[in-house]
Design an enzyme around this catalytic site. Structure first.
Site, PDB file in Angstrom:
ATOM      1  N   ASP A 253       0.651  -1.058   0.207  1.00  0.00           N
ATOM      2  CA  ASP A 253      -0.034   0.006   0.033  1.00  0.00           C
ATOM      3  C   ASP A 253       0.815   1.390   0.071  1.00  0.00           C
ATOM      4  O   ASP A 253       0.519   2.231  -0.871  1.00  0.00           O
ATOM      5  CB  ASP A 253      -0.735   0.120   1.202  1.00  0.00           C
ATOM      6  CG  ASP A 253      -1.821  -1.318   1.287  1.00  0.00           C
ATOM      7  OD1 ASP A 253      -1.283  -2.058   0.903  1.00  0.00           O
ATOM      8  OD2 ASP A 253      -2.780  -1.484   2.158  1.00  0.00           O
TER       9      ASP A 253
ATOM     10  N   GLU B  45       2.276  -9.774  11.211  1.00  0.00           N
ATOM     11  CA  GLU B  45       2.019  -9.066   9.650  1.00  0.00           C
ATOM     12  C   GLU B  45       3.351  -8.747   9.264  1.00  0.00           C
ATOM     13  O   GLU B  45       3.623  -8.935   7.931  1.00  0.00           O
ATOM     14  CB  GLU B  45       1.136  -7.920   9.836  1.00  0.00           C
ATOM     15  CG  GLU B  45       0.410  -7.516   8.322  1.00  0.00           C
ATOM     16  CD  GLU B  45      -0.541  -6.263   8.553  1.00  0.00           C
ATOM     17  OE1 GLU B  45      -0.632  -5.731   9.765  1.00  0.00           O
ATOM     18  OE2 GLU B  45      -1.007  -5.755   7.640  1.00  0.00           O
TER      19      GLU B  45
HETATM   20  C1  GLC Z   1      -2.757  -4.889   3.777  1.00  0.00           C
HETATM   21  C2  GLC Z   1      -1.786  -5.281   2.698  1.00  0.00           C
HETATM   22  C3  GLC Z   1      -2.054  -6.108   1.600  1.00  0.00           C
HETATM   23  C4  GLC Z   1      -2.793  -7.373   2.257  1.00  0.00           C
HETATM   24  C5  GLC Z   1      -3.895  -6.969   3.100  1.00  0.00           C
HETATM   25  C6  GLC Z   1      -4.676  -8.064   3.819  1.00  0.00           C
HETATM   26  O1  GLC Z   1      -3.557  -4.039   3.292  1.00  0.00           O
HETATM   27  O2  GLC Z   1      -0.919  -4.301   2.455  1.00  0.00           O
HETATM   28  O3  GLC Z   1      -1.042  -6.539   1.024  1.00  0.00           O
HETATM   29  O4  GLC Z   1      -3.501  -8.057   1.337  1.00  0.00           O
HETATM   30  O5  GLC Z   1      -3.443  -6.082   4.186  1.00  0.00           O
HETATM   31  O6  GLC Z   1      -3.951  -8.821   4.749  1.00  0.00           O
END
Ligand code: GLC
Length: 449
Positions: A176, A418
């Site tokens: 993002d 994460e």
């Molecule tokens: C965040 C990450 C993306 C992922 C999402 C769900 O937005 O940047 O890559 O798919 O979370 O985990």
């Protein structure tokens, strides 16, 4: 050797912790990335999750992918989010209002954009666990949707048939707030109302309403001004009912992203292998477009930085803010060997990508580097997994082994987060994160020979 022994001793614990996470995040048809923060089904998350699940429960791994395909739009797009049902999530579904598009599926609410095309990879990895007959049955089942998706990517996202596909929102590339996208966002997408909010410092007030910073420190996420800019693009896409010709008309914001295209190249190859296995010839036009992508991809190489960079769709200007996306060229597997060597040198350089707990999402010698901030520094396990695959593609076996071990060590030190501080492996962002758990299982159970 010491790190190897330590990792192996801990891997039994890691395996049970990881499979517990995948069980707790199981929603029946799919696995949510993390409770609270990410309660829906995400496209590339489900692909990584299925790659891990295949070791635990092959039927569940297949269901994870089939349930992704139920969100496919009539035009072939696979959306990045399929929303959970229930009143609790009506605001999330309303935000996108996928039903505004005639292409959206009738009974399922989704987003209106896609994510990196990793599905063929997951299909192949699941296939490796099946008998030849089961594999052919599996491939036949998913093949029509896969072809439709790749055809859509070319039809809608490569409108001038130049070879590279474009992305229209940072959420589409899954990284993002990565520097090249954020730099473009600040350049083109800060409308007057967002500038006013910034000037009057109203963003601090709005920050209190954010869901993602309720349980996670705000310095680990991206800024509220950036988030507002992302929403403002999303509202524009919604206003155009997700119709790509209306979206591209007058828009300055379309990027041929290096990571997205690298992933496409590799997955194009997988799709061709699937077609070969079930003896259904892919159409020649699609094969021609796939070849062109490989050729055009090398125009993203920059001799001054010795890296691949994303490119502005309109001007073809390279966006030279550095990021780990350049390393995914190894995963594509079709770049010249001397470029691959140059990338590996940077992977091993202590002033660049070689931190204590690699691979940082931005090299440490970049002015953008922030070790705690989301896609602007922390190490991400899915990216490490892709780089390990890439190193294997080119025969950099020692480097692949080393990265596999350091990745497993990072996860066993802190648990399944994460993302991680690339300097000391502290876990950041959401805890009990599904793709980290799934890929920990895959890495632990697939030693590199
Ligand atoms: C965040 C990450 C993306 C992922 C999402 C769900 O937005 O940047 O890559 O798919 O979370 O985990």
């Amino acid at each position: 050797m010491r790190i190897y022994l330590r990792v192996m001793l801990r891997s039994t614990n890691l395996l049970s912790e990881a499979s517990n996470i995948l069980n707790n995040n199981n929603q029946g048809l799919y696995t949510m990335p993390a409770a609270d923060l990410y309660p829906h089904q995400w496209l590339w998350d489900s692909c990584f999750i299925a790659i891990g699940l295949r070791h635990l429960d092959i039927n569940r791994a297949q269901t994870e992918i089939l349930s992704l395909l139920r969100g496919q739009w009539l035009n072939g797009m696979l959306p990045n989010i399929i929303f959970s049902t229930g009143d609790k999530y009506s605001a999330d579904r309303e935000l996108w209002r996928s039903w505004l598009s005639p292409n959206a599926p009738a009974k399922i609410a989704t987003s209106g954009i896609t994510q990196p095309p990793m599905v063929a990879e997951a299909v192949i990895k699941i296939g490796e666990k099946l008998s030849p007959l089961e594999r052919r049955i599996w491939y036949r089942r998913v093949y029509p949707s896969l072809v439709k998706y790749h055809e859509w990517l070319y039809a809608e996202r490569d409108p001038h048939q130049e070879g590279l596909v474009l992305s229209i929102h940072p959420w589409e590339i899954g990284m993002d707030n990565t520097p090249p996208w954020i730099a473009e966002l600040s350049e083109h997408q800060l409308n007057s109302w967002i500038r006013t909010i910034k000037k009057l410092h109203l963003d601090n007030l709005i920050s209190h309403m954010r869901r993602d910073t309720k349980n996670i420190p705000s310095f680990e996420r991206f800024g509220t001004v950036e988030l507002l800019a992302m929403f403002s693009i999303q509202w524009r896409l919604r206003r155009k009912a997700y119709d790509i010709s209306r979206i591209l008309d007058h828009s300055l914001f379309a990027i041929e992203d290096v990571a997205f295209n690298a992933i496409l190249i590799r997955n194009n190859h997988h799709l061709q292998n699937i077609a070969k296995t079930i003896r259904i010839p892919l159409n020649q036009e699609l094969i021609k477009r796939m070849k062109k992508t490989e050729h055009e991809f090398n125009r993203l190489w920059d001799t001054t930085t010795s890296q691949y960079h994303s490119r502005d769709f309109i001007t073809h200007r390279l966006l030279k803010e550095e990021s780990v996306a350049t390393m995914l060229a190894l995963y594509a597997g079709t770049v010249p060997i001397n470029y691959a060597h140059a990338l590996v040198r940077q992977l091993e350089d202590k002033n660049s990508f070689n931190t204590n707990c690699p691979v940082p999402s931005v090299p440490i010698n970049s002015p953008w580097y922030k070790p705690l901030n989301y896609w602007q520094g922390p190490s991400w396990i899915n990216i490490n997994w892709l780089i390990i695959e890439g190193l294997k593609n080119y025969g950099f076996i020692d480097q692949a082994k080393k990265l596999r071990l350091s990745t497993l060590s990072t996860i066993s030190n802190s648990g399944c987060y994460e993302y991680y501080n690339p300097e000391n492996s502290n876990g950041l962002g959401a805890s009990n994160f599904s793709w980290t758990a799934a890929l920990a299982i895959d890495l632990a159970l697939c030693p590199i020979n």
